[in-house]
Design a protein around this motif. Structure first.
Motif, short mmCIF file in Angstrom:
data_model
loop_
_atom_site.label_atom_id
_atom_site.label_comp_id
_atom_site.label_asym_id
_atom_site.label_seq_id
_atom_site.Cartn_x
_atom_site.Cartn_y
_atom_site.Cartn_z
N GLY A 92 0.88 3.85 -3.04
CA GLY A 92 0.55 5.25 -2.77
C GLY A 92 1.64 6.20 -3.24
O GLY A 92 1.35 7.26 -3.83
N GLY A 106 0.82 -1.21 0.00
CA GLY A 106 0.00 0.00 0.00
C GLY A 106 0.85 1.25 0.00
O GLY A 106 0.54 2.24 -0.68
N ALA A 134 -4.12 -4.54 -0.94
CA ALA A 134 -3.62 -3.19 -0.66
C ALA A 134 -4.12 -2.20 -1.70
O ALA A 134 -4.60 -1.11 -1.35
CB ALA A 134 -2.09 -3.20 -0.62
N GLN A 177 0.78 8.49 7.39
CA GLN A 177 -0.36 8.32 6.49
C GLN A 177 -0.12 9.12 5.22
O GLN A 177 0.34 10.26 5.28
CB GLN A 177 -1.66 8.75 7.16
CG GLN A 177 -2.90 8.45 6.31
CD GLN A 177 -4.19 8.82 7.04
OE1 GLN A 177 -4.31 9.90 7.59
NE2 GLN A 177 -5.16 7.90 7.06
N ARG A 229 -2.04 -0.52 7.99
CA ARG A 229 -2.91 -1.25 7.07
C ARG A 229 -2.52 -2.73 7.08
O ARG A 229 -1.35 -3.08 7.02
CB ARG A 229 -2.78 -0.66 5.67
CG ARG A 229 -3.79 -1.23 4.67
CD ARG A 229 -3.78 -0.41 3.40
NE ARG A 229 -4.22 0.96 3.67
CZ ARG A 229 -5.48 1.36 3.69
NH1 ARG A 229 -6.45 0.49 3.46
NH2 ARG A 229 -5.79 2.62 3.93
N VAL A 248 -6.62 0.75 -0.65
CA VAL A 248 -6.03 2.09 -0.71
C VAL A 248 -6.82 3.00 -1.64
O VAL A 248 -7.12 4.16 -1.32
CB VAL A 248 -4.55 2.02 -1.13
CG1 VAL A 248 -4.01 3.40 -1.50
CG2 VAL A 248 -3.71 1.42 -0.01
N THR A 280 -3.29 5.64 2.45
CA THR A 280 -2.65 4.45 2.99
C THR A 280 -1.91 4.82 4.27
O THR A 280 -1.56 5.98 4.47
CB THR A 280 -1.68 3.82 1.97
OG1 THR A 280 -1.20 2.58 2.49
CG2 THR A 280 -0.51 4.74 1.67
#
Length: 364
Positions: free
Chosen positions: A93, A89, A271, A160, A285, A275, A281
């Motif tokens: 991202g 993830g 993921a 995050q 997670r 996401v 993400t």
């Protein structure tokens, strides 16, 4: 004197064949859990919105559980699968937000990196002879830590990463990994009065969440591979007796590494789906998903010793998990009973599967 019948060619009854199936306990579990919630839960749980509500988390876990089941049939464990969800993830991202890559590049790159990490897990297990439990436990911490550090690097100290939904908006691949399918069909069904509507006139269920379709498709594909292809025979043989399989010409090393790559790619798929759906993400997670995936596989009939199990069993095991997770919110029970209920289901499933298997096969 009547001729004796060779036991190797003696016909088995349908009941005997049924009792030998590893998914029998999981199917029985679904029936029992359904009866339990029909008695104790609000009727809303078994309306169309309620069913979709518990199938969605079941589908996300089921993608992991089916891959974990195939690896367990092959005689190995992967305790890093939950941390791989966080790591993949984070990679996904960064690719779509920080590097502004389209999904056509970001998804294959994420999958390739996950597959490489899975192959590394398998290579270390085979090269060192260490139990996969130990190797993947180490990677559980390595990948979780790498996710935490990586997010801090790419977000200037945050754990995050936001902005994923905006980054993938309008991408032609996005509908395959997020949102709802068959929206037009559900709107038509609402207009015909076949399903309920909201006050706005929109259907109470906008469509089938895309992860449910992935879940069903993966279960069917895994079942076909296990039951209808040489790879399926190799997986069962490898988990049953590695040395005998190797002596019979089964490519044991290739099978095991491929299975580790499969679990890593399944985690990457979960993921990507989650996401995109949440639009962000974070480093937590996939937390504890490695244990939930193994529980799903065991409830589905997989043995911890390998060589026995079923993808369909893991499919139903995930549905049990989803029903219990969401079902308690429809009852008057304290939701903190969830883990107690789940642990009890795990223990009962293992005892039931072992008892049935020993009775049918004549083991002591």
């Amino acid at each position: 004197m009547p001729a004796s019948v060779d036991e190797r060619i003696k016909a088995e009854s349908f009941a005997t064949r049924l009792m030998k199936r590893p998914e029998l306990g999981a199917i029985g579990g679904v029936v029992l859990v359904t009866i339990f919630f029909l008695i104790t839960a609000s009727p809303a749980m078994f309306t169309l919105p309620g069913i979709v509500n518990f199938l969605t988390p079941a589908a996300q876990l089921g993608l992991l559980g089916i891959a974990a089941a195939m690896l367990m049939i092959g005689g190995e464990f992967d305790l890093s699968i939950g941390s791989m969800v966080a790591f993949a993830g984070m990679i996904f991202g960064v690719l779509v937000v920080n590097m502004d890559l389209p999904l056509a590049l970001a998804i294959p790159m994420t999958m390739a990196l996950a597959a490489a990490m899975g192959a590394l897990n398998g290579f270390i297990v085979l090269r060192t002879g260490l139990p996969s439990f130990i190797v993947t436990l180490a990677f559980l911490f390595i990948l979780r830590g790498a996710s935490l550090v990586g997010l801090k690097i790419f977000t200037n100290g945050s754990t995050q990463l936001r902005g994923v939904r905006e980054a993938v908006q309008g991408d032609w691949l996005a509908p395959l990994f997020a949102g709802d399918a068959f929206g037009g069909v559900f709107r038509w069904m609402a207009e015909m009065g076949w399903i309920s509507k909201l006050r706005s006139g929109a259907p109470s269920v906008p469509g089938v969440p895309i992860e449910i379709l992935w879940f069903i498709g993966f279960a069917l594909l895994a079942t076909y591979i296990l039951l209808r292809t040489p790879w399926g025979n190799w997986i069962f043989a490898t988990g049953g007796d590695k040395n005998a399989a190797q002596n019979s010409g089964v490519p044991v090393r290739r099978v095991k590494i491929a299975l580790f790559m499969l679990t890593a790619c399944a985690a990457a798929l979960v993921a990507i789906i989650t996401v995109i759906d949440s639009g962000s993400t974070d480093a937590r997670r996939g937390f504890m998903k490695e244990f939930e995936a193994i529980i799903t596989a065991v409830i589905g009939g997989c043995l911890l010793t390998g060589g026995y199990g079923s993808a369909i069993g893991a499919f139903f095991g995930a549905i049990i998990f989803g029903m219990v997770t969401i079902g308690l919110t429809y009852t008057t029970f304290d939701q903190d009973w969830f883990q107690v209920f789940l642990g009890g289901m795990l223990l009962l499933a293992v005892v039931f599967n072992n008892a049935i298997r020993k009775r049918v096969t004549g083991e002591r």
